[in-house]
Design an enzyme around this catalytic site. Structure first.
Site, mmCIF file in Angstrom:
data_model
loop_
_atom_site.group_PDB
_atom_site.id
_atom_site.type_symbol
_atom_site.label_atom_id
_atom_site.label_comp_id
_atom_site.label_asym_id
_atom_site.label_seq_id
_atom_site.Cartn_x
_atom_site.Cartn_y
_atom_site.Cartn_z
ATOM 1 C CG LEU A 273 -6.489 -27.211 0.412
ATOM 2 C CD1 LEU A 273 -7.081 -27.121 1.813
ATOM 3 C CD2 LEU A 273 -5.508 -28.374 0.323
ATOM 4 N N GLY A 274 -9.004 -26.819 -3.631
ATOM 5 C CA GLY A 274 -10.049 -27.223 -4.561
ATOM 6 C C GLY A 274 -11.355 -27.596 -3.895
ATOM 7 C CB ILE A 275 -12.759 -28.008 -0.813
ATOM 8 C CG1 ILE A 275 -11.795 -27.289 0.144
ATOM 9 C CG2 ILE A 275 -12.278 -29.399 -1.109
ATOM 10 C CD1 ILE A 275 -11.603 -28.003 1.454
ATOM 11 C CB ILE B 242 -1.994 1.354 13.805
ATOM 12 C CG1 ILE B 242 -2.699 2.437 12.957
ATOM 13 C CG2 ILE B 242 -0.501 1.493 13.761
ATOM 14 C CD1 ILE B 242 -2.437 3.858 13.439
ATOM 15 C CG ASP C 212 0.110 -4.088 2.748
ATOM 16 O OD1 ASP C 212 0.240 -3.575 1.615
ATOM 17 O OD2 ASP C 212 0.059 -3.413 3.793
ATOM 18 C CG HIS D 255 -0.360 0.242 2.525
ATOM 19 N ND1 HIS D 255 -0.053 -0.776 3.420
ATOM 20 C CD2 HIS D 255 -0.001 1.385 3.149
ATOM 21 C CE1 HIS D 255 0.449 -0.263 4.514
ATOM 22 N NE2 HIS D 255 0.501 1.047 4.379
ATOM 23 N N GLY E 136 3.075 6.442 8.058
ATOM 24 C CA GLY E 136 4.441 6.705 7.600
ATOM 25 C C GLY E 136 5.398 5.629 8.059
ATOM 26 C CG ASN E 137 6.253 4.113 12.064
ATOM 27 O OD1 ASN E 137 5.692 4.899 12.811
ATOM 28 N ND2 ASN E 137 7.557 3.885 12.126
ATOM 29 C CB SER E 138 3.153 1.673 6.123
ATOM 30 O OG SER E 138 1.963 1.803 6.847
ATOM 31 C CB THR F 240 1.794 -3.972 7.625
ATOM 32 O OG1 THR F 240 1.023 -3.815 6.448
ATOM 33 C CG2 THR F 240 1.031 -4.853 8.615
#
Length: 450
Positions: A262-264, A225, A133, A103, A205-207, A223
């Protein structure tokens, strides 16, 4: 002298002496040096970078178009410029690879990276993964510092951690705290989840910044908060380094993350279902549909089975199931614990490259390059059959073939298609020019890939 004057003098001296006391804090306590993070941070901070990204979007104004037409003026495209500030961590100095959040740089036309020593570079996008992310960018620079990615699996609740980043664009900032929880999931608005929760201050800004342990190793990528007000309230989340490294390896190698299925199809266990199946509690998911030749099918699962655990992770609901399935790596063994006829069972299966839930068109056929294919979502399977094109780029081979976003590929070489796995196998084995049936707007079209 008045009492008021005396109080002011006493207040002055108390503040004065308090200032002196705070200015001469001891460097030792009982002969031992006061602990400091400074020696660790000296090696960490040069590896944490500031990221400034710019995105340009074309906008149109009806009023402007009218006046241009009325006065015979040339039409000038208008742009809206948006900017984003974030952080990143150099994890491979030799190649200039930087880990950050998707992001922070999503859709950016220009990515600028600023180092602690004052140097700035234009970064190249290597790959992004919206689901976790995570993003990887690259700069061409020498004399870089890097952080060592350590296994976050060794972290424990209560371990001390330090967050380094660029909050509010102020520049490098360091905060400290502890690990408050591990394996945090069920957070709204986020993709696949397995977060480290910390009370170290994390702000906008910490992201993309670093979460390190007390030996200076990278244990997470900050990433998100949780905040009712938008500011820090002591609940921050970081992507575990082990997961970030797995995603980074795929982005560097393929430019994308290849996920299997897994196909379910599954649904939550309601109170009524729990009583009907004689369950102690309404926890787990019940299998409602199984794709032929899927990993779940080959493992022997059946409709009506109740899945309670995938590997070591308990499955409480459909969100847990989707989250864990999305985090599986290809070509790894998966233990599925389930209940059938009130008996507990465990089977093992493997998701391979053919069992992926999405493919880029070029992986299926060169004439499909530029399109992105996914298996049909469960909500559409009752009414439709085939695989779905959910994205396509203009001017690509797939676009020039006449394909568009929203098209369904229903047959390939006269064989009905129910999954991407089946489509890939047919196209890989096709010795002649493939012929596809495309369903769009209640009509069918024949497409020859030549």
């Amino acid at each position: 002298m008045s009492i008021v004057a005396m109080k002011r003098i006493l207040l002055f001296f108390s503040i004065f002496y308090a200032s002196i006391a705070s200015a001469v804090l001891p460097t030792e306590v009982n002969g031992a040096a006061v602990p400091s993070l400074a020696p660790i941070l000296e090696n960490v901070m040069p590896a944490v970078v500031n990221i400034h990204s710019t995105t340009k979007q074309r906008v149109s104004s009806r009023n402007q178009s009218f006046y241009n037409w009325y006065y015979g003026l040339p039409s000038v495209p208008q742009q809206r410029v948006t900017q984003s500030l974030g952080s990143g961590v150099i994890v491979d100095a030799a190649n200039g690879y930087i880990l950050t959040n998707n992001h922070v740089i999503a859709g950016a036309d220009d990515i600028q990276v600023s180092l602690q020593d004052g140097r700035s570079f234009t970064a190249k996008l290597i790959g992004t993964d919206e689901g976790t992310d995570v993003a990887v960018i690259q700069i061409n620079a020498k004399n870089l510092y890097e952080l060592t990615l350590t296994s976050s699996k060794n972290m424990r609740v209560g371990d001390f951690v330090v967050a380094v980043g660029n909050p509010f664009g102020l520049g490098q900032t360091v905060t400290s705290g502890i690990i408050s929880a591990l394996g945090r999931t069920n957070l709204q608005g986020l993709g696949y989840q397995n977060f480290i929760q910390t009370d170290a201050s994390i702000n906008p800004g910490n992201s993309g910044g670093a979460l390190i342990n007390l030996t200076g190793e990278l244990v997470g990528i900050n990433t998100a908060i949780y905040s009712p007000s938008g500011g820090n309230v002591g609940i921050g989340f970081a992507i575990p380094s082990s997961l970030a490294q797995r995603i980074m390896n795929q982005l560097v190698q393929f430019g994308q993350v290849k996920r299997g299925s897994l196909g379910i199809e599954v649904q939550d266990i309601t109170a009524n279902l729990a009583r009907a199946f004689n369950l102690d509690k309404n926890s787990g998911v019940i299998v409602t549909d199984i794709e032929l030749d899927s990993p779940a099918h080959t493992a022997g699962l059946q409709a009506g089975d109740i899945i309670i655990k995938l590997n070591d992770s308990k499955i409480k609901n459909q969100h847990d199931f989707d989250n864990q399935e999305g985090l599986f790596e290809l070509n790894t063994s998966i233990d599925i614990a389930f209940i059938r006829n009130e008996k507990h069972n465990v089977v093992q299966t493997t998701i391979n490259n053919f069992d992926r839930r999405e493919f880029d068109g070029v992986e299926l056929h060169k004439k499909l390059a530029g399109a992105h294919f996914i298996n049909l979502p469960a909500r559409l399977k009752k009414s439709y059959q085939g695989v779905l094109i959910d994205e396509i780029k203009r001017g690509t081979p797939a676009w020039n073939q006449g394909l568009r976003s929203g098209d369904l590929i229903t047959t390939a070489n006269k064989t009905e298609i129910v999954s991407l796995k089946q489509l890939k196998i047919i196209l890989d084995k096709s010795k002649k020019t493939p012929i596809l049936n495309v369903y769009r707007n209640y009509r069918n079209y024949i497409l020859v890939l030549e």
